[in-house]
Design a protein around this motif. Sequence first.
Motif, short mmCIF file in Angstrom:
data_model
loop_
_atom_site.label_atom_id
_atom_site.label_comp_id
_atom_site.label_asym_id
_atom_site.label_seq_id
_atom_site.Cartn_x
_atom_site.Cartn_y
_atom_site.Cartn_z
N ASP A 58 1.90 7.95 -1.53
CA ASP A 58 1.12 9.26 -1.17
C ASP A 58 0.67 9.75 -2.29
O ASP A 58 1.02 10.38 -3.04
CB ASP A 58 2.17 10.29 -0.46
N MET A 116 -0.28 3.08 1.79
CA MET A 116 -1.04 4.21 1.26
C MET A 116 -1.47 5.06 2.15
O MET A 116 -1.99 5.04 3.33
CB MET A 116 -2.11 3.90 0.35
N THR A 117 -1.10 6.60 1.97
CA THR A 117 -1.69 7.69 3.01
C THR A 117 -3.05 7.84 2.80
O THR A 117 -3.69 8.19 3.67
CB THR A 117 -0.75 8.99 2.38
N ARG A 118 -3.75 7.72 1.56
CA ARG A 118 -5.10 7.70 1.71
C ARG A 118 -5.57 6.71 0.23
O ARG A 118 -4.77 6.42 -0.58
CB ARG A 118 -5.44 9.23 1.18
N THR A 119 -6.66 6.16 0.49
CA THR A 119 -7.20 5.20 -0.33
C THR A 119 -8.46 5.49 -0.89
O THR A 119 -9.18 4.70 -1.53
CB THR A 119 -7.29 3.69 0.42
N SER A 120 -9.09 6.68 -0.57
CA SER A 120 -10.36 6.97 -1.22
C SER A 120 -10.18 8.50 -1.56
O SER A 120 -9.14 9.04 -1.47
CB SER A 120 -11.19 7.12 0.21
N LYS A 178 -2.80 3.94 -6.65
CA LYS A 178 -3.37 2.36 -6.65
C LYS A 178 -2.46 1.58 -7.68
O LYS A 178 -2.41 0.21 -7.26
CB LYS A 178 -4.90 2.53 -6.80
N LEU A 183 -4.71 9.30 -7.29
CA LEU A 183 -5.24 8.27 -6.56
C LEU A 183 -5.28 6.83 -7.47
O LEU A 183 -4.78 6.09 -6.97
CB LEU A 183 -6.59 8.48 -5.96
N LYS A 225 0.66 0.81 -6.20
CA LYS A 225 0.58 -0.09 -4.99
C LYS A 225 0.58 -1.44 -5.52
O LYS A 225 1.13 -2.45 -4.96
CB LYS A 225 -0.60 0.10 -4.20
N SER A 226 -0.11 -1.68 -6.55
CA SER A 226 -0.48 -2.99 -7.04
C SER A 226 1.08 -3.79 -7.46
O SER A 226 1.49 -4.90 -7.28
CB SER A 226 -1.31 -3.35 -8.08
#
Length: 230
Positions: A47, A90-94, A75, A71, A78-79
């Motif tokens: 998140d 992901m809760t948000r990607t932008s 990211k 963010l 996540k990788s």
Amino acid sequence: MKLIVLKKSIIITVLAIIFAIVAIGVCAGALAVTAFKSEGDRVIVIDAGHGGIDAGVVGRVTDVKESDINLAIAKQLKSYFSEAGFTVVMTRTSNGGLYGLPNSGFKMRDMKKRKQIIEESSADMVISVHQNSCPLETRRGGQVFYNPDSECGKALADCIQSSLNNMKECVKKSSALAGDYYMLKCTESPSVIVECGFLTNGEDEKLLSSPEYQKSVAYAIFKGAVSYYG
């Protein structure tokens, strides 16, 4: 005689399994389910805090937005999890928020949307990425928060805090702290808020604005989270 010994061996093995399951069950059921999962079956929700009109904390020197740093680190995180074989949501990607229209009540709508994503993904672990602030400009360093009602959450927070403390940039080791936050209490899964540093401190702001350090702090969070399963 051999048969008796064999039966005793089977009984001991079964009891050991039962005791292990009971011990795992202490963690509110969430860890009991995930303990026997492989990495690919475990769902990690990452998140990135804030977003959209909610920039969060703003750097004192560069005016960098917390939401942007959150963010970027999310990211990277996540990788690392994806490369290790975990399933990542992901809760948000932008850069946008999750609240819909930016009118009254947008903050609660944003948090409820994050909760919805966590629930629908059947998360095994939730890591919420944030940046900290303090009126005292000398305050710096990573700080992890957990739900005081979650033993698993505390265990996860301790693992991640230890990993952050071991970073070469760490100037003062901290302990994970209990926190009364919506994102920690909106799920029964082990959940933490990771405040990666203080944007009110010049040195931390400089580090957190660097892509290289963002990658390093993301890796420290990843290592701590993986050690929780170990």
